[in-house]
Design a protein around this motif. Structure first.
Motif: not given
Length: 313
Positions: A86-88, A91-96
Motif C-alpha cells: 500500500g505504499g511507504f 520520509g521512511t523505508n517503512t511500508a504499509i
C-alpha cells in the motif's frame, strides 16, 4: 483493465503516440520485470514495492520490496500468509501492507531498515476484513467489509493519524469491485467499479468532506486516480470497453475536476494497465514519475514508469 479481469487473465505493453504536433506524449520506461504477475506498484528513493505471484503458484500473492539496483528482494508478509502492498510511510523505508491467512485481512507496517513487522494500531484493524491501505503523514485509508440491514458492503475508511479518529467516507455493495488509489494531507482517491466495464475514479476532499467523480466521456471507464498534492493535479486513466481499448493517461486540476484533462500517455490497442498507479518525486531528475503495471492482454506484466510528468521544483 479492471482487477476483475486482471485476476482472471492479467495483462500490458506500453507504446506512446502523439495525437498532434501540440500533444507530445511521454515515453515510459521499464523499472523491473520479475517473473509472475505484478500488482500495486509504489516507489521511494531506495525500494520498489509490489505484489506478485509465481508461475508455479498463480493463486498465491505475496507483498515484496525490491532494490531496483541490486535486485535484493524482501517479502513483507509473514510466512503462511498472502500479502499486498500500500505504499511507504512518507520520509521512511517503512511500508504499509496487508496480509491474510485465508481469513479476514489485517494491516501491517514493515520496517525495511530494521526488518520488523508491526501491526497497525488505532482503529485501523478490526475483527473483520481490513485491506488495501494507503498512507500519508496525516491519514491512512483502507477498505473494510461490513454488513448492515441484512446486506454486505465494502466501506472506505479514513484514519486520522494525529487524532486517532476513524471515519467511513463511502460504502458500496459487496458485488462492486474497489481498488484504493492515493492519500495525501487533504485528498484521498480510489476506483469503484459496478462491473468490469463501469468504473469511476473517485476524489475525496477529506478536509471539506466532499466526494466527487472525475467526469468521463461517453461513460468510458476511468480508474487508478492518484493526487499529487504539491502540484495540485490528479492523474488517472480512461479507456474504452474491454482490455486494451484506447487506454490513456490523463491529469486534471484537483480543484477543477470538470476541466479539460491533459493527455499524458496512451497505449496501443491490445495493451492495458492494472487499477493502481502511484506518483514518486524522482530525486535524480527533480521530476514526478508515475509508477504503473504494464499489462499485455495476452498475459504478461511488468512494473513501468511514466517519467517526468511534472517538475518537482
Amino acid at each position: 483493465m479492471r482487477r476483475a479481469a486482471t485476476v482472471a487473465s492479467v495483462t500490458l505493453v506500453l507504446c506512446l503516440v502523439a495525437t498532434s504536433a501540440q500533444a507530445v506524449l511521454i515515453t515510459p520506461v521499464k523499472v523491473i520485470d520479475p517473473p509472475g504477475v505484478q500488482l500495486e506498484p509504489f516507489r521511494n528513493d531506495a525500494w520498489v514495492l509490489f505484489a506478485s505471484n509465481a508461475p508455479s503458484t498463480p493463486n498465491h500473492f505475496d507483498a515484496f520490496a525490491e532494490d531496483p539496483v541490486t535486485k535484493a528482494r524482501v517479502k513483507l508478509n509473514a510466512s503462511g500468509t498472502q500479502g499486498s502492498v500500500g505504499g511507504f510511510d512518507p520520509g521512511t523505508n517503512t511500508a504499509i501492507y496487508w496480509q491474510t491467512n485465508g481469513g479476514p485481512g489485517t494491516i501491517w507496517f514493515y520496517d525495511l531498515d530494521a526488518h520488523t513487522r508491526t501491526k497497525v494500531g488505532g482503529g485501523v484493524n478490526s475483527t473483520g476484513n481490513d485491506y488495501d491501505p494507503r498512507i500519508s503523514n496525516t491519514f491512512i485509508t483502507f477498505f473494510r467489509d461490513f454488513a448492515a440491514g441484512g446486506k454486505k458492503y465494502h466501506g472506505v475508511y479514513v484514519f486520522d493519524r494525529a487524532g486517532s479518529s476513524l471515519t467511513k467516507v463511502a460504502s458500496y455493495p459487496s458485488a462492486w469491485f474497489l481498488t484504493n488509489g492515493s492519500v495525501g494531507d487533504q485528498y484521498a482517491t480510489w476506483t469503484a467499479c459496478a462491473d468490469g466495464s463501469h468504473c469511476s475514479a473517485i476524489v475525496d476532499n477529506v478536509d471539506a468532506g466532499v466526494l466527487r467523480k472525475i467526469p468521463t466521456v461517453k461513460n468510458r471507464p476511468q480508474y487508478a486516480p492518484v493526487v499529487n498534492e504539491p502540484e495540485g493535479r490528479v492523474y488517472f486513466m480512461r479507456s474504452g470497453f474491454g482490455c486494451g481499448v484506447q487506454v490513456t493517461f490523463y491529469s486534471v486540476s484537483v480543484t477543477a475536476l470538470g476541466g479539460t484533462p491533459k493527455k499524458i500517455a496512451a497505449l496501443p490497442k491490445g495493451f492495458d494497465t492494472d487499477d493502481e498507479m502511484s506518483v514518486w518525486p524522482n530525486p535524480n531528475t527533480n521530476a514526478y514519475d508515475l509508477q504503473f503495471i504494464r499489462v499485455n492482454c495476452t498475459g504478461s506484466t511488468a512494473i513501468w514508469s511514466v517519467p517526468g510528468v511534472a517538475p518537482t521544483i
